[in-house]
Design an enzyme around this catalytic site. Structure first.
Site, PDB file in Angstrom:
ATOM      1  N   HIS A 341       0.846  -1.187   0.000  1.00  0.00           N
ATOM      2  CA  HIS A 341       0.000   0.000   0.000  1.00  0.00           C
ATOM      3  C   HIS A 341       0.888   1.246   0.000  1.00  0.00           C
ATOM      4  O   HIS A 341       1.585   1.522   0.976  1.00  0.00           O
ATOM      5  CB  HIS A 341      -0.900  -0.028   1.227  1.00  0.00           C
ATOM      6  N   PHE A 400      -8.273   6.985   5.257  1.00  0.00           N
ATOM      7  CA  PHE A 400      -8.602   7.301   6.642  1.00  0.00           C
ATOM      8  C   PHE A 400      -9.405   8.607   6.688  1.00  0.00           C
ATOM      9  O   PHE A 400      -9.222   9.507   5.869  1.00  0.00           O
ATOM     10  CB  PHE A 400      -7.333   7.455   7.470  1.00  0.00           C
TER      11      PHE A 400
END
Length: 415
Positions: A341, A400
């Site tokens: 990621h 997020f």
């Protein structure tokens, strides 16, 4: 102005599969893993000791030595990928068009390596030993800033910091800038490099990272039953996007067209996606509506697919909500299985992957997918690349804070 079409004319990649678009793309299509034991520092005190480091990045090829010290590694990589993309596009930025060429590049965390390094220097050696370049080497907008300086691009200049969606938001925002006529060309994407003790520790104490240290190449395994978290990666993905008539007038090669962009929020939790996938589903749906594309016209989705238990299942649920029965006919793959990621760079790299998939009519695989988990029952192109007739592709990024971004790309045709 809304009738202005936007196409991709240049791409650049710096990934754990290698520096350079050709090398990275070859790795993607071969289904190679770029995950290995961390070499940038001694990871032995940490529970997670693996990451997707770029193995062959030679900064001297892209930036003069005297300039390197003014930038942290994420800026180095962003500049390198932009050099590749601009050269690939063949665009010449001159005093006559400079104000119509802009730059937006995203990052999630910016210069964390420099922050750690100079925090230690400040404590041990005093404030006079802190570099005068400390601030410009760490702040997120300096990738876009340094790229604009490098090429003399005087148009819209900005940065995006929306965690794991940063690169996708950067491309989408650039697309809209050209659509509304504020620029003709944008250099855009994402860059990130935060493989540091603090970066790894911060995600690991959240129990977000894989600890499969004995088999790093098998650690990133989206949608697989045996996944135990994501793997941190670094790199950059940059593309040159351009108003169609501007590209045609100069005889540019056209990889694909950008059709639509969606962005929204889950408004649910600081790190977890909404359990029913409704935010991701709304985002995909809004990008399709912006593109004027029906769900059944989509052939490939580059999934966010981080290799986390809930993230993979929730994204699968969201895809089914949007696409219905057609979801089972779409090739869905997570290239994070190979790179890890890349956080703020993920959307930039994965956007380029979508574009190259359309251009080459090849879908990269989801490697390490041996036993699909319960609820993960779509066609994730397991372990081996596949030739697919791709007219329309979508790239998903979810970050997020519940921030979501989706972009729709299409095979370029004159009509």
């Amino acid at each position: 102005m809304d009738k202005r079409r936007v196409v991709i004319t240049g791409v650049g990649l710096v990934t754990p599969l290698g520096t350079g678009t050709e090398k990275s793309w070859k790795g993607f299509t071969e289904g190679r893993s770029g995950i290995r034991k961390i070499s940038q520092f001694d990871p032995s005190p940490l529970l997670c000791q693996i990451a997707g480091e770029v193995p062959d990045f030679e900064i001297d090829r892209y930036i003069e030595i005297k300039e390197q010290k003014k930038m942290d590694r994420f800026i180095h990589m962003g500049i390198a990928a932009s050099v590749m993309a601009v050269e690939d596009s063949g665009i010449k930025i001159t005093e006559h068009n400079a104000e119509r060429v802009g730059t937006i590049v995203g990052a999630g965390m910016g210069g964390l390596p420099a922050i750690e390094r100079y925090s230690k220097i400040l404590k041990e050696r005093g404030y006079k030993k802190v570099s005068p370049f400390f601030i410009p080497m760490t702040i997120i907008n300096l990738t876009a800033g340094q790229i604009s300086i490098r090429f003399g691009a005087k148009g819209p200049n900005s940065a995006v910091a929306t965690a794991c969606a940063s690169g996708t938001h950067a491309i989408g925002d650039s697309f809209k800038i050209i659509k509304r006529g504020d620029a003709d060309v944008m250099i855009t994407g994402g860059s990130e490099s935060v493989i540091t003790p603090l970066g790894i520790a911060g995600f690991d104490v959240m129990k977000a990272l894989s600890r499969r240290n004995s088999e790093p190449e098998k650690a990133s395994r989206p949608f697989d039953r045996d996944r135990d978290g994501f793997v941190m990666g670094e790199g950059a993905g940059i593309m040159v996007i351009e108003e169609l008539e501007h590209a045609l007038k100069r005889g540019a090669k056209i990889y694909a067209e950008i059709l639509g962009y969606g962005l929204n929020a889950d408004a649910y939790h600081i790190t977890s996606p909404s359990p029913d996938g409704e935010g991701a589903a709304r985002c995909m749906d809004s990008s399709l509506k912006d593109a004027g594309i029906r769900p059944e016209e989509v052939h490939y989705i580059n999934a966010h697919g981080t290799s986390t238990k809930y993230g993979d299942e929730i994204e699968t649920t969201a895809i089914k909500k949007v696409y219905g029965e057609h979801a089972y006919k779409i090739a869905v793959s997570s290239t994070k299985s190979m790179t890890g990621h890349l956080l703020g760079a993920a959307g930039g790299v994965e956007g380029v992957v979508c574009v190259l998939s359309i251009f080459n009519q090849i879908v990269p695989p989801t490697i390490n997918l041996e036993n699909p988990d319960t609820g993960c029952d779509l066609d994730y192109v397991p372990n081996k690349a596949r030739h697919v007739d791709i007219n329309v592709a979508m790239s998903n990024s979810f970050g997020f804070g519940g921030t979501n971004a989706c972009i729709v790309f299409r095979k370029y045709t004159e009509a």
